[in-house]
Each structure stands twice: as structure tokens, then as C-alpha cells.
Design a protein around this motif. Sequence first.
Motif, PDB file in Angstrom:
ATOM      1  N   SER A   1      -5.556   5.958 -23.288  1.00 27.85           N
ATOM      2  CA  SER A   1      -6.033   7.164 -21.586  1.00 27.85           C
ATOM      3  C   SER A   1      -3.872   7.057 -21.262  1.00 27.85           C
ATOM      4  O   SER A   1      -3.784   6.021 -21.438  1.00 27.85           O
ATOM      5  CB  SER A   1      -6.173   6.234 -20.879  1.00 27.85           C
ATOM      6  N   THR A   2      -3.876   7.443 -20.925  1.00 26.17           N
ATOM      7  CA  THR A   2      -2.466   8.002 -20.193  1.00 26.17           C
ATOM      8  C   THR A   2      -2.654   8.765 -18.758  1.00 26.17           C
ATOM      9  O   THR A   2      -1.553   9.155 -18.184  1.00 26.17           O
ATOM     10  CB  THR A   2      -2.246   9.260 -20.985  1.00 26.17           C
ATOM     11  N   THR A   3      -3.649   8.527 -18.132  1.00 30.18           N
ATOM     12  CA  THR A   3      -3.983   8.969 -16.566  1.00 30.18           C
ATOM     13  C   THR A   3      -3.664   7.592 -16.235  1.00 30.18           C
ATOM     14  O   THR A   3      -4.572   6.308 -16.377  1.00 30.18           O
ATOM     15  CB  THR A   3      -5.852   9.210 -16.374  1.00 30.18           C
ATOM     16  N   ILE A   4      -3.625   8.436 -14.907  1.00 33.48           N
ATOM     17  CA  ILE A   4      -3.474   6.916 -14.087  1.00 33.48           C
ATOM     18  C   ILE A   4      -4.104   5.799 -13.253  1.00 33.48           C
ATOM     19  O   ILE A   4      -4.990   7.327 -12.815  1.00 33.48           O
ATOM     20  CB  ILE A   4      -2.209   7.414 -12.867  1.00 33.48           C
ATOM     21  N   GLY A   5      -4.812   4.979 -13.232  1.00 38.55           N
ATOM     22  CA  GLY A   5      -5.266   4.302 -12.484  1.00 38.55           C
ATOM     23  C   GLY A   5      -6.748   4.651 -13.312  1.00 38.55           C
ATOM     24  O   GLY A   5      -7.644   4.377 -13.637  1.00 38.55           O
ATOM     25  N   GLY A   6      -6.646   5.570 -15.064  1.00 37.01           N
ATOM     26  CA  GLY A   6      -8.180   6.277 -15.545  1.00 37.01           C
ATOM     27  C   GLY A   6      -8.493   4.998 -17.026  1.00 37.01           C
ATOM     28  O   GLY A   6      -8.226   3.567 -16.772  1.00 37.01           O
ATOM     29  N   THR A   7     -10.123   5.452 -16.399  1.00 38.76           N
ATOM     30  CA  THR A   7     -10.712   3.928 -16.954  1.00 38.76           C
ATOM     31  C   THR A   7     -11.091   3.504 -18.507  1.00 38.76           C
ATOM     32  O   THR A   7     -10.979   5.276 -18.831  1.00 38.76           O
ATOM     33  CB  THR A   7     -12.190   4.112 -16.389  1.00 38.76           C
TER      34      THR A   7
ATOM     35  N   THR B   1       1.223  -2.145   0.662  1.00 41.56           N
ATOM     36  CA  THR B   1      -0.540   0.212  -0.028  1.00 41.56           C
ATOM     37  C   THR B   1       1.215   1.036   0.022  1.00 41.56           C
ATOM     38  O   THR B   1       0.494   2.128  -0.134  1.00 41.56           O
ATOM     39  CB  THR B   1      -0.973   0.300   1.702  1.00 41.56           C
ATOM     40  N   ASN B   2       2.339   1.240  -0.094  1.00 48.64           N
ATOM     41  CA  ASN B   2       2.699   2.349   0.184  1.00 48.64           C
ATOM     42  C   ASN B   2       4.576   2.078  -0.409  1.00 48.64           C
ATOM     43  O   ASN B   2       4.321   1.328  -0.375  1.00 48.64           O
ATOM     44  CB  ASN B   2       3.304   2.689   1.073  1.00 48.64           C
ATOM     45  N   GLY B   3       4.599   3.011  -1.137  1.00 55.78           N
ATOM     46  CA  GLY B   3       6.309   2.833  -1.400  1.00 55.78           C
ATOM     47  C   GLY B   3       6.355   2.931  -3.446  1.00 55.78           C
ATOM     48  O   GLY B   3       7.693   2.937  -3.505  1.00 55.78           O
ATOM     49  N   ILE B   4       5.411   2.983  -3.558  1.00 52.11           N
ATOM     50  CA  ILE B   4       5.007   2.669  -4.652  1.00 52.11           C
ATOM     51  C   ILE B   4       5.094   4.424  -5.240  1.00 52.11           C
ATOM     52  O   ILE B   4       4.017   4.673  -5.100  1.00 52.11           O
ATOM     53  CB  ILE B   4       4.267   1.646  -5.488  1.00 52.11           C
ATOM     54  N   VAL B   5       5.860   4.253  -6.627  1.00 48.62           N
ATOM     55  CA  VAL B   5       5.389   6.364  -6.733  1.00 48.62           C
ATOM     56  C   VAL B   5       5.039   5.358  -8.829  1.00 48.62           C
ATOM     57  O   VAL B   5       5.664   5.428  -9.128  1.00 48.62           O
ATOM     58  CB  VAL B   5       6.528   6.945  -7.106  1.00 48.62           C
ATOM     59  N   ILE B   6       3.942   5.911  -9.279  1.00 44.80           N
ATOM     60  CA  ILE B   6       3.723   5.562 -10.395  1.00 44.80           C
ATOM     61  C   ILE B   6       4.116   6.910 -11.144  1.00 44.80           C
ATOM     62  O   ILE B   6       3.078   8.056 -10.825  1.00 44.80           O
ATOM     63  CB  ILE B   6       1.835   4.929 -10.674  1.00 44.80           C
ATOM     64  N   GLN B   7       5.178   6.553 -12.722  1.00 39.14           N
ATOM     65  CA  GLN B   7       5.472   8.208 -12.849  1.00 39.14           C
ATOM     66  C   GLN B   7       4.137   8.261 -14.046  1.00 39.14           C
ATOM     67  O   GLN B   7       3.970   9.590 -14.327  1.00 39.14           O
ATOM     68  CB  GLN B   7       6.506   8.088 -13.519  1.00 39.14           C
ATOM     69  N   ASN B   8       3.614   7.028 -15.262  1.00 36.10           N
ATOM     70  CA  ASN B   8       3.164   7.374 -15.727  1.00 36.10           C
ATOM     71  C   ASN B   8       2.211   6.065 -15.603  1.00 36.10           C
ATOM     72  O   ASN B   8       2.853   4.428 -15.366  1.00 36.10           O
ATOM     73  CB  ASN B   8       3.615   7.443 -17.342  1.00 36.10           C
ATOM     74  N   GLU B   9       1.193   5.779 -17.160  1.00 30.83           N
ATOM     75  CA  GLU B   9       0.753   5.161 -17.234  1.00 30.83           C
ATOM     76  C   GLU B   9      -0.766   4.325 -18.454  1.00 30.83           C
ATOM     77  O   GLU B   9      -0.576   5.986 -18.765  1.00 30.83           O
ATOM     78  CB  GLU B   9      -0.872   4.805 -15.807  1.00 30.83           C
ATOM     79  N   ASN B  10      -0.249   4.132 -18.870  1.00 28.67           N
ATOM     80  CA  ASN B  10      -0.614   4.232 -20.640  1.00 28.67           C
ATOM     81  C   ASN B  10      -1.928   3.026 -21.189  1.00 28.67           C
ATOM     82  O   ASN B  10      -1.320   1.687 -20.593  1.00 28.67           O
ATOM     83  CB  ASN B  10       0.352   3.755 -21.646  1.00 28.67           C
ATOM     84  N   ARG B  11      -2.560   3.023 -21.254  1.00 27.31           N
ATOM     85  CA  ARG B  11      -3.170   2.064 -21.725  1.00 27.31           C
ATOM     86  C   ARG B  11      -4.644   1.699 -23.158  1.00 27.31           C
ATOM     87  O   ARG B  11      -4.521   2.883 -23.422  1.00 27.31           O
ATOM     88  CB  ARG B  11      -4.750   2.062 -20.364  1.00 27.31           C
ATOM     89  N   THR B  12      -4.770   1.097 -24.113  1.00 26.57           N
ATOM     90  CA  THR B  12      -6.046   1.336 -24.862  1.00 26.57           C
ATOM     91  C   THR B  12      -6.677   0.477 -24.967  1.00 26.57           C
ATOM     92  O   THR B  12      -6.222  -1.432 -24.603  1.00 26.57           O
ATOM     93  CB  THR B  12      -4.925   1.129 -25.980  1.00 26.57           C
ATOM     94  N   GLY B  13      -7.506   0.381 -25.223  1.00 24.19           N
ATOM     95  CA  GLY B  13      -8.742  -0.592 -25.379  1.00 24.19           C
ATOM     96  C   GLY B  13      -9.984  -0.200 -26.814  1.00 24.19           C
ATOM     97  O   GLY B  13     -10.292   0.788 -27.233  1.00 24.19           O
ATOM     98  N   THR B  14      -9.886  -1.758 -27.122  1.00 25.93           N
ATOM     99  CA  THR B  14     -10.490  -2.160 -28.301  1.00 25.93           C
ATOM    100  C   THR B  14     -11.409  -3.196 -28.601  1.00 25.93           C
ATOM    101  O   THR B  14     -11.623  -4.122 -27.722  1.00 25.93           O
ATOM    102  CB  THR B  14      -9.494  -2.184 -29.366  1.00 25.93           C
ATOM    103  N   ALA B  15     -12.806  -2.514 -28.866  1.00 26.12           N
ATOM    104  CA  ALA B  15     -13.488  -3.844 -29.396  1.00 26.12           C
ATOM    105  C   ALA B  15     -14.550  -3.673 -30.223  1.00 26.12           C
ATOM    106  O   ALA B  15     -14.777  -2.309 -31.639  1.00 26.12           O
ATOM    107  CB  ALA B  15     -14.409  -3.251 -27.749  1.00 26.12           C
ATOM    108  N   ASN B  16     -14.671  -4.615 -31.319  1.00 26.27           N
ATOM    109  CA  ASN B  16     -14.882  -4.502 -33.164  1.00 26.27           C
ATOM    110  C   ASN B  16     -15.819  -5.937 -33.056  1.00 26.27           C
ATOM    111  O   ASN B  16     -16.278  -7.353 -32.486  1.00 26.27           O
ATOM    112  CB  ASN B  16     -13.972  -4.959 -33.582  1.00 26.27           C
TER     113      ASN B  16
END
Length: 315
Positions: free
Chosen positions: A80-86, A47-62
Motif C-alpha cells: 500500500s502507498t496510501t498514507i495511514g492505509g490499512t 498533533t501539528n507541524g508534521i506533513v507526511i509526503q508519502n508512506e509505503n508499507r508491505t505486509g506478508t503472512a505465510n
Amino acid sequence: MKLTKYLAAAAVSAAFVVAPVSAATMGMADLAITGLIILNSNNAPVTNGIVIQNENRTGTANSNFNNAQGTGAGLGNIFSTTIGGTVDVKNRCAGPSCGAGMPVGNYPGGVENNFTAHLPAPSGNYALGDMYIAGTALGVTGANGLTRADSSVMSPGNAGSANATIANSATAVTTFSVGTTLQAKFALGFNAYVAAFVNAINGVSGSSLGTISWTLSLQEVIGNVSTTIMNWSPAEINDGVTSSDISQNSIKESSGTILSNLVTLTGGRTYKLTINQASNSIASEVRAVPEPGSMVLIGLGLLALGAASRRKAAK
């Protein structure tokens, strides 16, 4: 703890008793990650000691039905490039059974972001793709994600296929500020379902497929050099089934929580986490095949036409 159920051949025929007595094919590939979180060697969340510098995610559905692309609310690809973003791609449906409550009405609780419902039998002519991801594996509450790809065909001359993908879904560059070495592992909660069904009766044939995949890669980054220290591909959620005959019909369903091996994370160093998840399904064209008696009639008809042509030419 893991619960696994596998049905094949006769057992699957019993499972599909609600299917209409007609030609049909179905491919299902539903994978829901109900929780992904990092633990220490005592199985306690980090629960501590970790710092997230960035996060990138892509989702597709077809989805695709008879070469017509499926439609849905919004885009079929979201980044999305938002940390923890939906990232939530609304379900994309193709085929004549998409409207008027179909296939939505066949899924208990509806289609959109449904982590638990799986259809037990063909239920119309459609292909459906849906995906969702939220949270981060490096956060207190973890991450969850869904990829659903379902295809159902119940009349001759049709074909449907669907896919859903979470690409680089939890790609995070993280810096650990812990003063001592951390022994860490990942806990993964999941609900997986793949099915392939072909009801080849009355001279009808077809094929179906349902596959799911999920992989986690963890790299240690020192300067410009990245070294992979973990590759995790649990067998329970890297699976698939195919069928082109009733004897090959099968369902694989499993759920529970599984743990990765421990890995050493050194304080002050940078790590890159990459996760990929995908579902794919196909319910192929169901095509009528002339029965032997029909072939004889066709042959006799051709012979008669040939004889008539020769008589006409002789006059």
C-alpha cells in the motif's frame, strides 16, 4: 509501564498442563503493537507541524505444514502507498486442523487480527500466519500492527512453520514546518508473546522455536544525503525462545508502553521513518525413536535373517 512474565522448565510444564499426554511440539510468536505515536519532550502527542509526503508499507503472512502452503482469504502479500492505509493479510492456515473451527475455535475471539489471545499448549496439527497494520505513527491516533506466527504439531511425522512480516510498515517521508527545534520521542504500546514447547515422551523427539522482532529507524535527509539519527530496537520485542527438550520449554510474555530516547528534529527539514516487524515460529517434525528394547529386537531379527540366509546358501 511494562509487565513481563517469564516461565521456564518446571513452571512451563505447569503452564502446559492442558496439553494432552502425548508427543507434541509448539512454537508461538505473537507481537501486537497496540499503539505507536510521536511525542514531544513533555510527553504530549505532536498533533501539528508534521506533513507526511508519502508512506509505503508491505505486509506478508505465510504458513507451511508438511511442505503444503497455507491458504486464506485473499493474497498473502499486500502493498500500500496510501498514507495511514490499512494492510490486512487474512490469516493463512496450513495443516489438517485448519478446518471445521480449528484452530479458530481454540483462540478466544477468533484468529483474524486477534491482538491478545495466545494459546497455552499444542492444540492440533497446523501452522498459522496473520498480519495487520493501520494508522501512522505521525498521526494523532498513532499506528497499530500485528504479526502472528503459530505452529502446533501433535502427531509423529509432521512439521509446521509460519511467519508474518510488516516490511517498511510506516515508511514516511515527513516535512516539519515548525519554526523552532522539536525534541521528539516515540511511545510504543505492545503485547508480546513467544513460547517453545516440546513434549518428548515415549521415545519421541522434536524441536520448536518462536521469535519476534521490531525495529525503528529515523533518518534526516538533506539533499541526497540521509543520516541516521535514531535506531530503536527494544529488547522486550526483539526476543525468542527455542526448545528441543522439556527442560528447555519456556514462555516469555510482556506488555505495556515503552519510550524511545529523545531526538532533535529541525524545523523545515525532511525525515524518513522506517519500521519493520516480524514473527516466526517452527514446530518441527515429531519423529518416533526406537527404544533400546526395540533396537535389541531389531538386531536379533537381523541376526536371525542372516543365519537363515547362510544355512540356505550352504545347502
